[in-house]
Motif scaffolding. Structure first.
Motif, mmCIF file in Angstrom:
data_model
loop_
_atom_site.group_PDB
_atom_site.id
_atom_site.type_symbol
_atom_site.label_atom_id
_atom_site.label_comp_id
_atom_site.label_asym_id
_atom_site.label_seq_id
_atom_site.Cartn_x
_atom_site.Cartn_y
_atom_site.Cartn_z
ATOM 1 N N THR A 99 0.870 -1.350 -0.139
ATOM 2 C CA THR A 99 0.007 0.075 0.135
ATOM 3 C C THR A 99 0.643 1.583 0.299
ATOM 4 O O THR A 99 2.245 1.443 0.616
ATOM 5 C CB THR A 99 -0.567 0.283 1.233
ATOM 6 N N LEU A 100 0.853 2.108 -0.588
ATOM 7 C CA LEU A 100 1.445 3.087 -0.658
ATOM 8 C C LEU A 100 1.188 4.332 0.276
ATOM 9 O O LEU A 100 0.118 4.531 0.314
ATOM 10 C CB LEU A 100 0.892 4.941 -2.219
ATOM 11 N N GLN A 101 2.332 4.359 0.903
ATOM 12 C CA GLN A 101 2.433 5.309 2.218
ATOM 13 C C GLN A 101 2.254 6.735 2.210
ATOM 14 O O GLN A 101 2.664 7.255 3.216
ATOM 15 C CB GLN A 101 3.596 4.845 2.958
ATOM 16 N N HIS A 102 2.069 7.271 0.905
ATOM 17 C CA HIS A 102 2.615 8.805 0.709
ATOM 18 C C HIS A 102 1.397 9.797 -0.193
ATOM 19 O O HIS A 102 0.540 8.584 -0.794
ATOM 20 C CB HIS A 102 3.898 9.167 0.006
ATOM 21 N N LYS A 103 1.132 10.405 0.303
ATOM 22 C CA LYS A 103 -0.068 11.190 -0.344
ATOM 23 C C LYS A 103 0.526 11.929 -1.424
ATOM 24 O O LYS A 103 2.031 12.894 -1.400
ATOM 25 C CB LYS A 103 -0.920 12.415 0.443
ATOM 26 N N GLY A 104 -0.108 12.525 -2.718
ATOM 27 C CA GLY A 104 0.394 13.113 -3.717
ATOM 28 C C GLY A 104 -0.103 12.710 -4.914
ATOM 29 O O GLY A 104 -0.334 11.196 -5.187
#
Length: 793
Positions: free
Chosen positions: A187-192
């Motif tokens: 799961t991607l742990q960063h936003k944007g």
């Protein structure tokens, strides 16, 4: 006509070829554009990354906490002489300074992890070409083309690991622990927007790893700039960073930092590493890459050995070692310090310290508590003397071995407990909650503590409190004649009274009170209770330190009510010294810097309002030893030249054997011993307190005073010894023996028939308030059939 048709066919063919050529050119140009975009993507990514890490200074962590650098370390509980009783902590760590790092270890660390550490600014750009050369761009194109059949692990391997400077590793462990723990997540742990684009191209695990690397680079540049500004020079900033790295990094087996690792793996302090220990330094430096793979062990050291030798070669390359020295070190075998998990010396005492820590003033909770201890932010100095503790352990074990020789069928099953208190303030000097090894298990703190958690009947060890109650009322003296004859106690309704007998099955008629106490005559104890009232006994028990609620019936005088060994020991301590105090195990608590934030209050309570009653019980308990018919007369011998007072205790059916005794006054000590089975079975016929428990007491007293661990032996007042000698000689006393004084017979009679109050009133004999300790609501014990039952107050 034919020519015209051929012309049309030729034109049609030419047009088709033209369109085909145009289509091929279009596709080629499209593919070229796609290829160009893909080829440019890494460079665009690098350009964006460089801009971000170099100029973005938003969302920065707290620098002040990093400058203070207070990571979790190891909490210690020390004995009274500064010896470590136990180390506790979630992270075994020792904070060190730059000057504490030996040159050989510093050289090994730099060779293994960051040879340009003192020249770069937090990020070593010189390693970038090497990392790009290892990048898996083939995998990158496959991800972009959406080729299937690839697992998460392959999708995360576009960019290689490694290349982090020491500063980056420190930043990653100190500031980015959460991102580090989730870097392999699907799961991607960063936003944007950009992180999602990156995840689409190289996969979520690859994006997490890339963005973690970017963030640690950004913070590394920032932290080095700030450290240089704070410490005034780049060199000083680098030294501070290296010291923090050397204290923080994980090195396997629960050890953090090189100081803790050196002590664990080699059994030597970090400062002892010299130039001749390059092999050890290289081995330690090699662990940092992957503690799971490269931490040495006694089973297989091939990987640690190869890693060590690689670092030694790098040290030669960096001119830290000569080839000859490196060759010698590479031939050396790995020798590790042994770690034998033997039994703890003071597990019960440690448990008592932890329990006391939990009960301390809630206003100190922010500075004092279990979390602070386990994070190493406080250090506890206990009252326990490790030397006395060892003597106590040996004495208890020897006493149990003697019992097992008499009863071989019980070998390994018998248990015991022991407490040693300082008379002046009730400090716990030693405490054994059981044998060091029981049923194949080495005792540890947290195990059942029979000294504080086991509620058992004290037997005749309760009788001195009955006599003290009578002395305090002025009802009798030691030479007062008392009747040793048939006597009964009331039982429940519709049941006949219970007749009391003595241990020897005989009655001696009218005898002096001191003889009745020395010989532990049951009938006399019951007779005294029936004269002064049970409530008087309960008040006296409370005043001398019994905190467990006792049953309000006459047989409590014979030990029918259950108490803990610790509170029984404290009652005898108070009778020996006249000083009121609650047992305690924590002397003081310090911060890591040495500032004392808690120390045990100085004892203020002393019972001086009834000197006569106190002196009478002291002389009476001394008589238990000196009178030839006394149950502890075995202690009045040349082989035991220590004057003591005390009392034996044996419970019904020989289930428990006890001895509690003291040396005289505030300068003395008090020792309580209990021997018995956990399932409450009988010890066997004639296994009395004088036979099973007294030898343990005798051994501890002899060895403790022979080693001069508690000062010189205090002597009893001359008047007490002369009074006893006068009695033994048969000479008439200087004053006529006073008859029993019935000052409150009717009230005493009423005490035996009134209903039990919800809470008996407490009568204090001085102005010092008795501290109330919280008692467990529910107690676990075993009944006569050995079944576990639970009772509450």
């Amino acid at each position: 006509m034919l020519k015209t048709h051929s012309a049309f066919v030729w034109i049609h063919w030419k047009i088709r070829r033209l369109f085909a050529s145009l289509l091929r050119a279009y596709k080629t140009r499209r593919l070229l554009r796609i290829a160009s975009l893909l080829a440019a993507l890494p460079f665009v990514l690098i350009l964006c990354t460089m801009t971000y890490i170099s100029y973005n200074r938003t969302n920065l962590p707290d620098l002040e906490a990093f400058l203070r650098f207070e990571p979790p370390t190891t909490g210690h509980i020390y004995d009274a002489n500064g010896r470590v009783l136990i180390e506790v902590g979630s992270e075994r760590r020792e904070i060190i300074q730059y000057k504490d790092i030996p040159d050989v270890l510093r050289q090994a660390i730099l060779s293994a992890e960051d040879e340009n550490f003192f020249s770069h600014a937090g990020v070593d750009y010189s390693v970038f070409p090497r990392l790009l050369g290892k990048a898996n761009f083939r995998a990158l194109f496959r991800h972009a083309g959406g080729s299937g059949g690839e697992g998460v692990t392959e999708r995360a391997s576009v960019f290689p690991q490694g290349g982090s400077t020491l500063t980056q590793q420190l930043v990653r462990g100190y500031f980015l622990q959460k991102l580090t723990s989730t870097k392999s997540s699907t799961t991607l742990q960063h936003k944007g927007f950009l992180p999602h684009i990156l995840a689409f191209v190289i996969g979520a695990p690859g994006a997490n790893r890339w963005l973690l690397k970017v963030e640690e680079m950004r913070l590394s540049l920032w932290i080095e700039t700030e450290m240089q500004r704070r410490f005034g020079s780049k060199r000083r900033a680098k030294e501070e960073l290296l010291a923090r790295y050397a204290s923080f990094i994980y090195l396997g087996n629960g050890r953090y930092g090189f100081a803790a690792a050196s002590q664990f793996y080699f059994g030597m302090p970090l400062g002892a590493l010299s130039a001749n220990d390059a092999d050890k330094a290289a081995l330690l430096a090699g662990i940092t890459k992957s503690p799971g793979e490269y931490s040495p062990n006694l089973a297989d050291n091939q990987k640690p050995l190869r890693r060590r030798n690689q670092i030694l070669a790098l040290m030669v390359k960096n001119h830290f070692l000569s080839g000859q020295e490196a060759g010698r070190c590479q031939q050396a075998s790995i020798r590790l310090a042994p770690h034998i998990a033997g039994p703890m010396e003071a597990p019960a005492a440690v448990e008592n310290v932890l329990d006391e820590l939990k009960r301390l003033d809630p206003t100190l909770a922010r500075e004092i508590g279990m979390n602070q201890l386990f994070e190493g932010r406080i250090q506890i100095h206990a009252t326990i003397d490790d030397r006395i503790q060892r003597i106590a352990n040996d004495a208890l074990e020897n006493g149990l071995n003697l019992y097992e020789k008499r009863h071989p069928q019980s070998a390994g099953m018998i248990q015991g407990s022991m407490v040693v208190l300082r008379n002046s303030d009730s400090a716990i000097l030693a405490e054994a909650g059981g044998r060091r090894s029981y049923k194949g298990h080495n005792t540890a703190y947290g195990d059942f503590n029979r000294a504080t958690q086991s509620l058992r009947q004290p037997g005749s060890a309760m009788k001195p409190i009955v006599y003290l109650a009578a002395f305090r009322q002025g009802a009798m003296e030691l030479d007062t004649p008392v009747p040793d004859g048939p006597i009964s106690v009331a039982t429940s309704a519709n049941h006949p009274p219970k007749w009391i007998s003595n241990f020897d099955g005989e009655f001696k008629g009218i005898i002096p009170a001191r003889q009745a106490l020395a010989e532990s005559r049951n009938a006399v104890a019951i007779w005294i209770v029936q004269q002064i009232g049970i409530d008087s006994v309960l008040r006296t028990a409370r005043d001398v330190g019994i905190r467990t609620v006792l049953h309000r019936y006459d047989t409590t005088a014979l030990g029918a009510s259950e108490v803990t060994l610790l509170e029984l020991a404290n009652a005898y301590r108070m009778m020996a010294s006249g000083i009121r105090a609650e047992p305690f195990a924590i002397a003081k608590i310090e911060r890591n810097g040495g500032d004392v934030i808690y120390s045990h209050p100085v004892v203020c309570c002393s019972n001086r309002e009834n000197e006569l009653g106190l002196a009478l019980i002291q002389e009476g308990l001394r008589g238990v030893v000196r009178l030839p018919s006394g149950t502890a007369h075995a202690l009045d011998a040349r082989a035991f030249p220590i004057p003591v007072m005390g009392k034996t205790g044996t419970t019904n059916g020989y289930r428990d054997a006890l001895f509690v005794g003291s040396t005289y006054g505030p300068d003395g000590i008090t020792v309580a011993v209990r021997i018995g089975f956990d399932d409450n079975r009988s010890l066997g016929a004639m296994e009395t307190g004088g036979r099973a428990a007294l030898p343990v007491f005798r051994e501890l007293m002899l060895k403790t005073y022979q080693a001069k661990l508690v000062g010189p032996v205090p002597f009893f007042p001359t008047s007490m010894e002369e009074n006893i000698q006068t009695y033994l000689s048969g000479e008439p006393a200087e004053t006529e023996a006073r008859l029993f004084h019935w000052t409150d017979v009717e009230a005493a009679k009423g005490d035996r028939v009134r209903s039990c109050p919800a809470a008996a009133p407490r009568v204090s004999t001085n102005d010092c308030e008795i501290p109330l300790l919280p008692q467990p609501v529910v107690y676990q014990r075993r009944d006569g059939q050995g079944k576990i039952v639970f009772t509450n107050e």
